[in-house]
Design a protein around this motif. Sequence first.
Motif, mmCIF file in Angstrom:
data_model
loop_
_atom_site.group_PDB
_atom_site.id
_atom_site.type_symbol
_atom_site.label_atom_id
_atom_site.label_comp_id
_atom_site.label_asym_id
_atom_site.label_seq_id
_atom_site.Cartn_x
_atom_site.Cartn_y
_atom_site.Cartn_z
ATOM 1 N N ILE A 787 -5.272 -5.529 11.549
ATOM 2 C CA ILE A 787 -6.501 -4.849 11.344
ATOM 3 C C ILE A 787 -7.486 -5.406 10.760
ATOM 4 C CG2 ILE A 787 -7.176 -2.490 10.339
ATOM 5 C CD1 ILE A 787 -4.438 -1.482 10.716
ATOM 6 N N GLY A 788 -7.295 -6.353 9.786
ATOM 7 C CA GLY A 788 -8.447 -7.002 9.126
ATOM 8 C C GLY A 788 -9.014 -8.222 10.036
ATOM 9 N N ILE A 789 -8.220 -8.533 10.843
ATOM 10 C CA ILE A 789 -8.790 -9.678 11.975
ATOM 11 C C ILE A 789 -9.457 -8.764 12.895
ATOM 12 C CG2 ILE A 789 -7.859 -11.204 13.845
ATOM 13 C CD1 ILE A 789 -5.512 -12.147 11.964
ATOM 14 N N ARG A 790 -8.988 -7.769 13.503
ATOM 15 C CA ARG A 790 -9.817 -6.915 14.270
ATOM 16 C C ARG A 790 -11.031 -6.634 13.956
ATOM 17 N NH1 ARG A 790 -7.195 -4.656 18.763
ATOM 18 N NH2 ARG A 790 -5.046 -5.218 19.117
ATOM 19 N N MET A 791 -11.286 -6.107 12.592
ATOM 20 C CA MET A 791 -12.517 -5.606 12.050
ATOM 21 C C MET A 791 -13.354 -6.712 11.847
ATOM 22 S SD MET A 791 -11.262 -2.709 9.598
ATOM 23 C CE MET A 791 -13.213 -2.020 9.257
ATOM 24 N N ALA A 864 -4.879 6.674 9.312
ATOM 25 C CA ALA A 864 -5.966 6.180 10.106
ATOM 26 C C ALA A 864 -7.205 5.976 9.289
ATOM 27 C CB ALA A 864 -6.155 7.160 11.236
ATOM 28 N N ARG A 865 -7.358 6.973 8.284
ATOM 29 C CA ARG A 865 -8.660 6.622 7.507
ATOM 30 C C ARG A 865 -8.484 5.556 6.521
ATOM 31 N NH1 ARG A 865 -10.409 9.414 2.911
ATOM 32 N NH2 ARG A 865 -12.799 9.706 2.810
ATOM 33 N N ARG A 866 -7.360 5.509 5.861
ATOM 34 C CA ARG A 866 -7.114 4.298 5.009
ATOM 35 C C ARG A 866 -7.135 2.997 5.865
ATOM 36 N NH1 ARG A 866 -2.216 1.853 3.643
ATOM 37 N NH2 ARG A 866 -0.825 3.681 4.570
ATOM 38 N N ALA A 867 -6.718 2.962 7.223
ATOM 39 C CA ALA A 867 -6.691 1.644 7.771
ATOM 40 C C ALA A 867 -8.211 1.335 8.164
ATOM 41 C CB ALA A 867 -6.022 1.678 9.513
ATOM 42 N N SER A 868 -9.014 2.445 8.434
ATOM 43 C CA SER A 868 -10.357 2.069 8.720
ATOM 44 C C SER A 868 -11.250 1.326 7.530
ATOM 45 C CB SER A 868 -11.140 3.123 9.014
ATOM 46 O OG SER A 868 -11.237 4.302 8.359
ATOM 47 N N ARG A 869 -10.480 1.483 6.385
ATOM 48 C CA ARG A 869 -11.263 1.134 5.019
ATOM 49 C C ARG A 869 -10.930 -0.144 4.431
ATOM 50 N NH1 ARG A 869 -12.488 6.612 1.190
ATOM 51 N NH2 ARG A 869 -13.735 7.639 2.982
ATOM 52 N N ILE A 870 -9.737 -0.752 5.430
ATOM 53 C CA ILE A 870 -9.239 -1.997 4.839
ATOM 54 C C ILE A 870 -10.524 -3.091 4.907
ATOM 55 C CG2 ILE A 870 -7.760 -3.947 5.810
ATOM 56 C CD1 ILE A 870 -6.006 -1.824 6.731
ATOM 57 N N SER A 871 -10.546 -4.044 3.975
ATOM 58 C CA SER A 871 -11.464 -5.227 4.010
ATOM 59 C C SER A 871 -10.899 -6.264 4.522
ATOM 60 C CB SER A 871 -11.765 -5.541 2.530
ATOM 61 O OG SER A 871 -12.501 -6.432 2.181
ATOM 62 N N PRO A 872 -11.690 -6.652 5.545
ATOM 63 C CA PRO A 872 -11.166 -7.745 6.416
ATOM 64 C C PRO A 872 -10.771 -8.992 5.429
ATOM 65 C CG PRO A 872 -13.208 -7.261 7.440
ATOM 66 C CD PRO A 872 -13.046 -6.258 6.205
ATOM 67 N N MET A 873 -11.408 -9.412 4.508
ATOM 68 C CA MET A 873 -11.453 -10.493 3.648
ATOM 69 C C MET A 873 -9.948 -10.168 2.831
ATOM 70 S SD MET A 873 -13.533 -12.884 4.384
ATOM 71 C CE MET A 873 -13.209 -14.145 2.947
ATOM 72 N N THR A 874 -9.890 -8.967 2.335
ATOM 73 C CA THR A 874 -8.720 -8.696 1.612
ATOM 74 C C THR A 874 -7.406 -8.842 2.395
ATOM 75 O OG1 THR A 874 -9.811 -7.241 0.099
ATOM 76 C CG2 THR A 874 -7.380 -6.739 0.150
ATOM 77 N N ALA A 875 -7.571 -8.399 3.647
ATOM 78 C CA ALA A 875 -6.427 -8.290 4.435
ATOM 79 C C ALA A 875 -5.929 -9.690 4.865
ATOM 80 C CB ALA A 875 -6.709 -7.480 5.916
ATOM 81 N N LEU A 876 -7.050 -10.492 5.344
ATOM 82 C CA LEU A 876 -6.766 -11.987 5.338
ATOM 83 C C LEU A 876 -5.974 -12.782 4.255
ATOM 84 C CD1 LEU A 876 -9.858 -12.973 7.606
ATOM 85 C CD2 LEU A 876 -7.750 -12.423 8.217
ATOM 86 N N ARG A 877 -5.956 -12.296 3.115
ATOM 87 C CA ARG A 877 -5.476 -13.008 1.797
ATOM 88 C C ARG A 877 -4.060 -12.430 1.750
ATOM 89 N NH1 ARG A 877 -10.340 -11.385 -1.019
ATOM 90 N NH2 ARG A 877 -11.794 -12.974 -0.966
ATOM 91 N N THR A 878 -3.760 -11.276 2.455
ATOM 92 C CA THR A 878 -2.421 -10.704 2.234
ATOM 93 C C THR A 878 -1.280 -11.449 2.991
ATOM 94 O OG1 THR A 878 -3.382 -8.590 2.296
ATOM 95 C CG2 THR A 878 -1.136 -8.520 2.553
ATOM 96 N N GLN A 879 -0.305 -11.969 2.174
ATOM 97 C CA GLN A 879 0.669 -12.567 2.838
ATOM 98 C C GLN A 879 1.928 -11.931 3.602
ATOM 99 O OE1 GLN A 879 1.503 -16.332 2.433
ATOM 100 N NE2 GLN A 879 -0.701 -16.202 1.808
#
Length: 879
Positions: A787-791, A864-879
């Motif tokens: 999701i982070g990559i898509r955003m 769905a609401r939580r997914a839309s609030r994911i920060s791309p930078m935070t998501a990309l750091r997630t292992q």
Amino acid sequence: MGAIREAFNRLLSFFHKPQRDTDLEAELQSHIDLAVEENISRGMPPDEARRRALVRFGGVQQAREQQREARGLLWLDVLKQDLRFTTRTLRRDSGFATTAILILALGIGANIVVFSVVDTILLRPLPFPDADHLVRIAPKVSKCGASCATYSTDAVQEFQRQNKSFSDFTGYDAFTAPGNWKLTGGGVPVPVSQIDVMDNFFHTLGVQPLMGRLTFTAEESRPSGPPVVILSYPFWRRQLNADPNIIGKAVSFGNTPNTVVGVLPDTFDFGSVYSPGTKMDVFTPYIYDRVREYGNMLSLTGRLNPGVTLAQAQAEADLLFPTLDGSVKRGWKGHYTAHLWDLKDFISGSLRRSLIVLWGAVGLILLIVCVNLSNLLLARAAARSKEFAMRSALGASRSRIVRQLLTESLILSAAGALLGLGLAFAAVFYLAHQGSIALPLLSSIRIDKTALAWTIFIAVTAGLLFGIVPGLRIASGNLQNALKDSAASTTGGQATARLRAVLVVSQIALACVLLIAAGLLLRSFLRVLDVDLGFEPSRAAAISVQVNDHDDPATRAALWQNLIRRVSALPGIESAGITDNLPLSRNRSWGISAKGHSYQPGELPGTFVYITSPGYLTSIGMRLTRGRDISWDDGPKSQHVVIINQTVANHLWPGEDPIGKIAEVNGDTVVIGVIADVRESGAESAAGWQMYLPATQAGPDNPYLVVRTKLPPAQLSLSVMKTLREINPGQPATEFLPIQALVDHAVSPRRFFVLLVSIFALLGLFLAALGIYGVISYSVTQRTQEIGIRMALGSSRAQVQLGVLSKTLRLALIGIAIGTIASFAASRLITALLFGTEATDPITFLGMIAILAVIAVLAGYLPARRASRISPMTALRTQ
């Protein structure tokens, strides 16, 4: 004997483990010390001697384990370890444990309550000795109320003399009204419900007295006999303070002393067996010669002789009952027939289908609970995959890990069962002590040994059901991959996601079946409430009145006219009238026919008869469609008159105006009015034949004052009671009965079943929503990086939300499709329970499907609401 001795020694070793371990350590140390000393005696240095002794002895720890296994119960040791580990794990994850236990408590508690109801009404024998020998006897055709379901005194006594099938044969007066007596001698008279029973009534049933005797003597059953009573247990405790010396004492009823000869045990409840929803306080002897000419009075029960089958007794009854007309010397000849039922089947057989449907509905709830918890445990097992991989690497087998998971499931199920049992005790206590649900035997409902055994069974079954799927998933997975530092492996991968999706789809399908079934039953219930009863129960109320008219019509007319005039003048009273029978309560039937016409025996049904005053039809809200109401001018010396309902008019004078026609009702009677049909037996029963006679021309029994009011009945109670006591100081302290309460009582069984099924459907809907939320939330966690990559590549929040919601809707639609197909089949099973509603009613199906779809979308919206609030930078750091 050797095996038993070995098992006993192993059991002792398990419970005395610390002492045995101490003894073992001492013995091991002794062996090693002797070996060391022997080596030293051979010239070895102490250190070398000890080393050689330990090498020669082998592994000390292995020796300890082998000895423990040889002397104790290994499986108990393992179980103890599993229980300790499970307790620590669940304490550490208290949020999950609490949620699981609460869900289980609701599912198991509901199953315990429903099983207790089913067991009491359907499965458990009646609370009488050899209850399978008890038989209900009633005419084969009974379309005119109690008069067509009873027998005359002469006929009953003749059958007693002739029959060979019954060891005992008894009955009771079927026309008793609640509150027909009053307890006097202690201030304000208290209403009492009394009933006449044959002298051997309690003996036939096998009821044993708490005190005194439960039979009446021949002398007590004569008109000139001494007045005696048998008291019910609640009445004895409530009104007589549980006097232990009550036997032989006189208690005043209606200012007449009655000697107490017996007290019934607390286990006997006449109403729960013979008249659900009513309470009987006092039992008196049936005076045969006093009522011999009254016609059909007795409702019959018999006890079969040993070795006699129901079919044999039926064959004898078919021969004897048609001959009993000749035994009737006075009163109405009944053209008697008899149908014999097992008493338990007669009491509860009509409820069998409803109870089975209810049992099935609560079983679906337990299944939904198990699926829901399987989903939760799958997510939890995926999160613990590294823990399982580590335990496997340290030597734990897959079966050992699966056994640990099943132990956790069983512990959760046991805790849920204990909490559910507490909730069930409270619910069962309420059902046993409420009086608004007219279900037979409900007052005797309890959680007994059978219910406890059922609790254990469903707790174990549920634990295995929701624990087996995560266990098998762990057993079939690659635990070693979980040690790799990847989010996909840690959370269980696509296989687990697919399995959880399947479980959610099954939850939605089961919830869909429950919702549609509940919707059909609810729609039927609303149709029942919409039925035109032929009277208007709202704003009408009734109160039992006692006016001593000495059975003189002229005196009665003067007293009733004065009473109605004074009550009608009270503030808030719109109209008032008196009747001796209320709709949807007790009933009796007489004969009516058109003068000048001849009829075949049995051609005309019995006609429900109501003896009323002027103003009653208006007060109860009945509609006079032709003619006039009864008036005070219709006196004892004037032409006898009658009001009939539309059904009687259509049958006796089809296509003619019945007004002015002569009917035969104990003589020539002129028809003065026609009212719209009244459903006197129930909202779901068609109207029968009805007639209304003036109280100035016929003798009423246990009259009721009926008023139509703008005020709540409770506000009228004081003013009306004051007026009644001014007319009759002996008026009992009765309360107003809203006529709506009679309607509620009549529909209470259907309301009870609909309410429970609806509650179960809502619970299933909630659990399905919880399952959807869990799966979608789990999916969002899995796809955080994606999701982070898509955003980051330009997807908007709306597109992300739409993607998550589309998955939610896809799962919901698959489950709804499967559930709808299953509902078409399941709805056929409840067709007999529906009223005015088709089993495939499209409005119900579409409405319930829409509700389920909306709830599913709402359940998926939060992830769905939580997914839309994911920060791309935070998501990309997630292992």
